[in-house]
Scaffold this motif. Structure first.
Motif, mmCIF file in Angstrom:
data_model
loop_
_atom_site.group_PDB
_atom_site.id
_atom_site.type_symbol
_atom_site.label_atom_id
_atom_site.label_comp_id
_atom_site.label_asym_id
_atom_site.label_seq_id
_atom_site.Cartn_x
_atom_site.Cartn_y
_atom_site.Cartn_z
ATOM 1 N N ASP A 28 5.411 9.028 16.314
ATOM 2 C CA ASP A 28 5.870 8.228 15.150
ATOM 3 C C ASP A 28 5.590 6.759 15.361
ATOM 4 O OD1 ASP A 28 6.574 9.694 13.258
ATOM 5 O OD2 ASP A 28 8.587 10.031 13.505
ATOM 6 N N GLN A 29 4.755 6.332 16.281
ATOM 7 C CA GLN A 29 4.464 5.200 16.226
ATOM 8 C C GLN A 29 3.750 4.568 15.076
ATOM 9 O OE1 GLN A 29 1.713 3.786 19.641
ATOM 10 N NE2 GLN A 29 0.320 5.224 19.106
ATOM 11 N N LEU A 30 3.649 3.334 14.791
ATOM 12 C CA LEU A 30 3.054 2.814 13.638
ATOM 13 C C LEU A 30 1.485 2.479 13.915
ATOM 14 C CD1 LEU A 30 5.944 0.502 12.236
ATOM 15 C CD2 LEU A 30 5.334 2.662 11.759
ATOM 16 N N VAL A 31 0.723 2.898 12.960
ATOM 17 C CA VAL A 31 -0.879 2.634 13.244
ATOM 18 C C VAL A 31 -1.227 1.983 11.970
ATOM 19 C CG1 VAL A 31 -1.094 4.447 14.591
ATOM 20 C CG2 VAL A 31 -1.304 4.898 12.175
ATOM 21 N N SER A 32 -2.725 1.441 11.791
ATOM 22 C CA SER A 32 -3.084 0.832 10.635
ATOM 23 C C SER A 32 -4.313 0.899 10.158
ATOM 24 C CB SER A 32 -2.854 -0.741 10.818
ATOM 25 O OG SER A 32 -3.641 -1.014 11.993
ATOM 26 N N LEU A 189 -3.613 -5.366 6.031
ATOM 27 C CA LEU A 189 -3.835 -3.808 6.630
ATOM 28 C C LEU A 189 -2.897 -3.129 5.952
ATOM 29 C CD1 LEU A 189 -3.026 -4.626 10.442
ATOM 30 C CD2 LEU A 189 -5.416 -4.217 9.310
ATOM 31 N N ILE A 190 -3.112 -1.635 6.228
ATOM 32 C CA ILE A 190 -2.253 -0.617 5.640
ATOM 33 C C ILE A 190 -1.551 -0.216 6.991
ATOM 34 C CG2 ILE A 190 -1.555 1.471 4.497
ATOM 35 C CD1 ILE A 190 -2.267 -0.075 2.368
ATOM 36 N N VAL A 191 -0.263 -0.137 7.013
ATOM 37 C CA VAL A 191 0.573 0.060 8.322
ATOM 38 C C VAL A 191 1.336 1.541 7.756
ATOM 39 C CG1 VAL A 191 2.314 -0.406 9.766
ATOM 40 C CG2 VAL A 191 0.601 -2.204 9.259
ATOM 41 N N SER A 192 1.215 2.619 8.644
ATOM 42 C CA SER A 192 2.024 3.778 8.329
ATOM 43 C C SER A 192 2.266 4.257 9.741
ATOM 44 C CB SER A 192 1.260 4.725 7.671
ATOM 45 O OG SER A 192 -0.068 5.186 8.145
ATOM 46 N N LYS A 193 3.116 5.499 9.792
ATOM 47 C CA LYS A 193 3.476 6.326 10.996
ATOM 48 C C LYS A 193 2.391 7.151 11.118
ATOM 49 C CE LYS A 193 8.370 6.766 10.120
ATOM 50 N NZ LYS A 193 9.265 7.878 9.916
ATOM 51 N N GLU A 194 1.863 7.225 12.395
ATOM 52 C CA GLU A 194 0.771 7.923 12.809
ATOM 53 C C GLU A 194 0.816 9.304 12.521
ATOM 54 O OE1 GLU A 194 0.203 8.344 17.091
ATOM 55 O OE2 GLU A 194 -1.799 8.096 16.787
ATOM 56 N N GLY A 206 -0.225 9.242 -4.544
ATOM 57 C CA GLY A 206 1.037 9.645 -4.830
ATOM 58 C C GLY A 206 2.162 9.507 -3.881
ATOM 59 N N LEU A 207 1.795 8.188 -2.886
ATOM 60 C CA LEU A 207 2.676 7.888 -1.977
ATOM 61 C C LEU A 207 3.349 6.699 -2.422
ATOM 62 C CD1 LEU A 207 0.768 8.592 1.288
ATOM 63 C CD2 LEU A 207 2.269 10.024 -0.034
ATOM 64 N N LYS A 208 4.463 5.919 -1.603
ATOM 65 C CA LYS A 208 5.241 4.821 -1.634
ATOM 66 C C LYS A 208 4.585 3.674 -0.787
ATOM 67 C CE LYS A 208 9.398 6.700 -3.971
ATOM 68 N NZ LYS A 208 10.656 7.468 -3.418
ATOM 69 N N VAL A 209 4.187 2.609 -1.309
ATOM 70 C CA VAL A 209 3.607 1.462 -0.412
ATOM 71 C C VAL A 209 4.456 0.368 -0.497
ATOM 72 C CG1 VAL A 209 1.699 0.243 0.209
ATOM 73 C CG2 VAL A 209 1.289 2.602 -0.641
ATOM 74 N N ALA A 252 4.062 3.781 3.396
ATOM 75 C CA ALA A 252 3.110 2.674 4.151
ATOM 76 C C ALA A 252 3.344 1.380 3.638
ATOM 77 C CB ALA A 252 1.671 3.110 3.679
ATOM 78 N N VAL A 253 2.979 0.488 4.526
ATOM 79 C CA VAL A 253 3.275 -0.995 3.973
ATOM 80 C C VAL A 253 1.982 -1.779 4.000
ATOM 81 C CG1 VAL A 253 4.431 -3.128 4.612
ATOM 82 C CG2 VAL A 253 5.444 -0.973 5.261
ATOM 83 N N LEU A 254 1.734 -2.470 3.078
ATOM 84 C CA LEU A 254 0.468 -3.542 2.755
ATOM 85 C C LEU A 254 0.847 -4.848 3.271
ATOM 86 C CD1 LEU A 254 -1.865 -3.609 -0.354
ATOM 87 C CD2 LEU A 254 -1.691 -5.610 1.511
ATOM 88 N N MET A 255 0.299 -5.125 4.343
ATOM 89 C CA MET A 255 0.748 -6.570 5.088
ATOM 90 C C MET A 255 -0.300 -7.103 5.775
ATOM 91 S SD MET A 255 3.206 -4.683 7.712
ATOM 92 C CE MET A 255 3.943 -6.325 8.650
#
Ligand code: ARG
Length: 266
Positions: A28-32, A189-194, A206-209, A252-255
């Motif tokens: 569950d670490q964050l990747v990008s 970047l797009i950051v999300s859980k691995e 279909g996802l939430k960013v 995901a997060v756009l950052m």
């Protein structure tokens, strides 16, 4: 003193390298992944339109950029972990009866600006730049923390004299405020859980960013959302957005890469 900054920076680079290199045990670490950024994603100092500070600030900023001190600041803030330093806790007092300038920022954006949990003080790359410039020009410095979204209105109403908040000079913003030259460049970047296995914009359907309200990431996400069919969730503060990601309420997060880095390495 100067030398120790370099050593700190170098050891920070090494430790980030190790963290990145060893990643992968925790699902569950964050990747990008990187996404194309429209135009340039630089940061500049912003001022109320027509401010007399633009010229002297810009000149002093450029002196800083050309000096060795800038390399040291970049190493200090962007090379990895931020260590407690005397510079970070220094208060800037006005010399004699000089004017104190009010700077607006949104202290949710390490390494540009964040609240030091140990001291409650606002620290960061932008803060060091502001201290350098105001000290050089003989002003005192007072920092006002607010939501990113409130910074341009604060300049327009004259509540702050300038803003350092990793703010990108866009044509739209230039209609309402003035900008210095760019002092630092980044990418999105797009950051999300691995465990979510996201590696391209197509995967976001279909996802939430999540994005920060009022940021250029919000604008970019709105545009990409139409093409790739995801939902954009707009929140005020970056820690809040990261919390939503950790809790699984957004996917995901756009950052910015520079800001994501601290979260990826944790
Ligand atoms: N560079 C981006 C922009 O100008 C994001 C800046 C966000 N800054 C902050 N302190 N939260 O929109």
């Amino acid at each position: 003193m100067k030398k120790s900054w370099w050593m700190l920076g170098v050891s920070a680079i090494l430790s980030v390298g190790l963290l990145v290199g060893c990643g992968g045990d925790d699902a569950d670490q964050l990747v990008s992944f990187e996404i194309p950024t429209e135009g340039e994603l630089g940061s500049a100092i912003a001022f109320p339109k027509g401010s007399e500070l633009v010229e002297p600030f810009n000149q002093t900023l450029n002196e800083l950029i050309e000096s060795e001190e800038m390399d040291e600041l970049v190493l200090k803030w962007f090379a990895g972990e931020v260590e407690e330093t005397d510079a970070a806790t220094e208060e800037t007092e006005p010399t004699d009866a000089e004017t104190t300038l009010v700077m607006g920022t949104s202290a949710d954006y390490p390494p540009y600006e964040s609240v030091d949990l140990a001291t409650g003080e606002i620290i960061g790359f932008d803060i060091d730049i502001a201290k350098y410039i105001t000290e050089e020009l003989g002003y005192g410095l007072q920092i006002e923390d607010m939501d990113f979204n409130a910074l341009i209105p604060a300049m327009e109403s004259g509540r702050v004299d300038f803003v350092l908040a990793g703010m990108t000079p866009t044509e739209e913003r230039k209609e309402n405020v003035d900008f210095s030259d760019v002092y630092y460049e980044a990418t999105n970047l797009i950051v999300s859980k691995e465990s979510a296995n996201l590696s391209s914009l197509e995967d976001l359907e279909g996802l939430k960013v999540g994005v920060q309200l009022g940021s250029i990431q919000e604008e970019e996400a709105d545009e990409l959302a139409e093409e790739y069919g995801f939902e954009v969730v707009k929140l005020n503060r970056i820690p809040e957005i990261m919390q939503e990601l950790q809790a699984g309420r957004i996917d995901a997060v756009l950052m910015e890469d520079t800001v994501a880095e601290g979260h990826l390495a944790q």
